[in-house]
Design a protein around this motif. Structure first.
Motif, PDB file in Angstrom:
ATOM      1  N   UNK A  69       0.859  -1.198  -0.038  1.00 60.20           N
ATOM      2  CA  UNK A  69       0.162   0.022  -0.333  1.00 60.20           C
ATOM      3  C   UNK A  69       0.850   1.105   0.035  1.00 60.20           C
ATOM      4  N   UNK A  70       0.103   2.463  -0.433  1.00 57.15           N
ATOM      5  CA  UNK A  70       0.927   3.557  -0.359  1.00 57.15           C
ATOM      6  C   UNK A  70       0.137   4.723  -0.238  1.00 57.15           C
TER       7      UNK A  70
ATOM      8  N   UNK B  84       4.071  14.161   2.385  1.00 56.55           N
ATOM      9  CA  UNK B  84       5.068  13.038   2.554  1.00 56.55           C
ATOM     10  C   UNK B  84       4.772  11.744   1.901  1.00 56.55           C
ATOM     11  N   UNK B  85       5.211  10.839   2.587  1.00 60.99           N
ATOM     12  CA  UNK B  85       4.750   9.316   1.893  1.00 60.99           C
ATOM     13  C   UNK B  85       4.594   8.462   3.149  1.00 60.99           C
TER      14      UNK B  85
ATOM     15  N   UNK C 236       8.117   2.769   4.972  1.00 68.92           N
ATOM     16  CA  UNK C 236       8.577   3.769   5.212  1.00 68.92           C
ATOM     17  C   UNK C 236       7.932   5.030   5.280  1.00 68.92           C
ATOM     18  N   UNK C 237       8.177   5.881   6.165  1.00 67.77           N
ATOM     19  CA  UNK C 237       7.295   6.837   6.414  1.00 67.77           C
ATOM     20  C   UNK C 237       7.962   8.374   6.411  1.00 67.77           C
TER      21      UNK C 237
ATOM     22  N   UNK D  99       8.783  14.024  10.853  1.00 64.68           N
ATOM     23  CA  UNK D  99       9.020  12.822  11.219  1.00 64.68           C
ATOM     24  C   UNK D  99       9.527  11.926  10.028  1.00 64.68           C
ATOM     25  N   UNK D 100      10.494  11.032  10.373  1.00 62.29           N
ATOM     26  CA  UNK D 100      10.761  10.131   9.488  1.00 62.29           C
ATOM     27  C   UNK D 100      10.739   8.886  10.358  1.00 62.29           C
ATOM     28  N   UNK D 101      10.035   7.663   9.811  1.00 66.87           N
ATOM     29  CA  UNK D 101       9.921   6.354  10.271  1.00 66.87           C
ATOM     30  C   UNK D 101      10.446   5.192   9.305  1.00 66.87           C
TER      31      UNK D 101
END
Length: 296
Positions: free
Chosen positions: A187-188, A195-196, A217-218, A224-226
């Motif tokens: 999913x996307x 962001x993404x 990947x967030x 924020x990045x996760x």
């Protein structure tokens, strides 16, 4: 992208392609296959929302996409699919990531709509795969099966055990023919241009082993990045008891914390998680193994 391999290399490695145009191969008692389809239809979206008890799904859900690895001798099946991943998102129920007020308007579907982000709109999931023992040898994988719980009639559950073993990265770096490689998107969501959020799984099969990477990947721009990654590795014929190793690694950082460390905050730098993963602090890491029974 699926690779093309010389038939002689396949034969000498003890592998054969799956018949009838299916993507994948059989090798040393394993059947490894990727499945692809379109995004969910509006009717399917309603069905999934009902089953997941939610009114929110990612923009693009590939409900028919999957990676399936089946140990033929025991009917053990390890598989990856969007439904189970979203069930994990719903169960974890993280609080929503705060979005700058100036960007909240992007989440509106109508100009007059009030924006209330009271759910985890990032679709972060703790999902690291699904596994069952199929007791019915005639059973086959399809999208309807992944919408059921694992412990249904005709299927048995498996248990991962914590361990000190590590995936042999040195062995994986050796030059070997790649007999099969593919990547599927589960999913996307582009987070209303903020962001993404992306969940993918890729698999690589060599003469000596198979290896896979499940990656969530967030990136919430400016916030924020996760990165949540699951790696699995199985070496053919190594142990008397077939054993799959699994490593889970969760990383996370705010843009503010990265900036404080002197890292650039240009979004172009953070478009590829592979290139910046080491900059993100580890917040959780585990290693487990799954012992596969030789027979049902």
């Amino acid at each position: 992208m699926e690779t093309e391999v010389d038939k002689e290399i396949l034969k000498s490695s003890g592998a054969e392609l799956l018949p009838d145009g299916r993507r994948g191969l059989r090798i040393h008692g394993w059947e490894i296959e990727t499945l692809r389809g379109t995004i969910l239809t509006s009717l399917a979206v309603e069905e999934w929302e009902s089953k997941l008890q939610t009114s929110h799904l990612p923009e693009m859900v590939f409900g028919e996409n999957a990676l399936v690895l089946k140990h033929l001798g025991s009917n053990t099946k390890i598989h990856f699919n969007a439904f189970d991943a979203l069930a994990g998102w719903k169960q974890e129920g993280l609080p929503p990531v705060e979005v700058p007020a100036a960007a909240q308007w992007k989440f509106r579907s109508k100009p007059s709509q009030q924006v209330i982000l009271d759910y985890d709109y990032t679709f972060t999931t703790p999902y690291c795969g699904s596994e069952v023992i199929e007791k019915d040898k005639e059973a086959c994988f399809n999208v309807k099966q992944v919408e059921r719980k694992a412990n249904t009639k005709g299927e048995g559950s498996l248990q991962w055990e914590n361990c000190e073993d590590q995936i042999d990265l040195a062995a994986l770096s050796l030059k070997e023919p790649i007999l099969f490689y593919d990547e599927v998107v589960l999913y996307e969501d582009e987070l209303a241009d903020n962001g993404v959020s992306l969940l993918t799984v890729k698999v690589r099969v060599m003469p000596s082993s198979w290896f896979l990477l499940l990656r969530f990947w967030l990136r919430v721009d400016g916030v924020l990045m996760r990165l949540r990654e699951t790696r699995m590795h199985y070496v053919f014929g190594k142990d008397e008891t077939p054993t799959v190793l699994r490593e889970n690694c969760w990383r996370e950082a705010t843009f503010q914390s990265l900036s404080a460390k002197g890292y650039p905050v240009d979004l172009a730098v953070y478009s590829d998680p592979s290139s910046i993963s080491q900059r993100l602090p580890v917040i959780k890491q585990t290693t487990q193994k799954l012992k596969i029974p030789r027979k049902v």
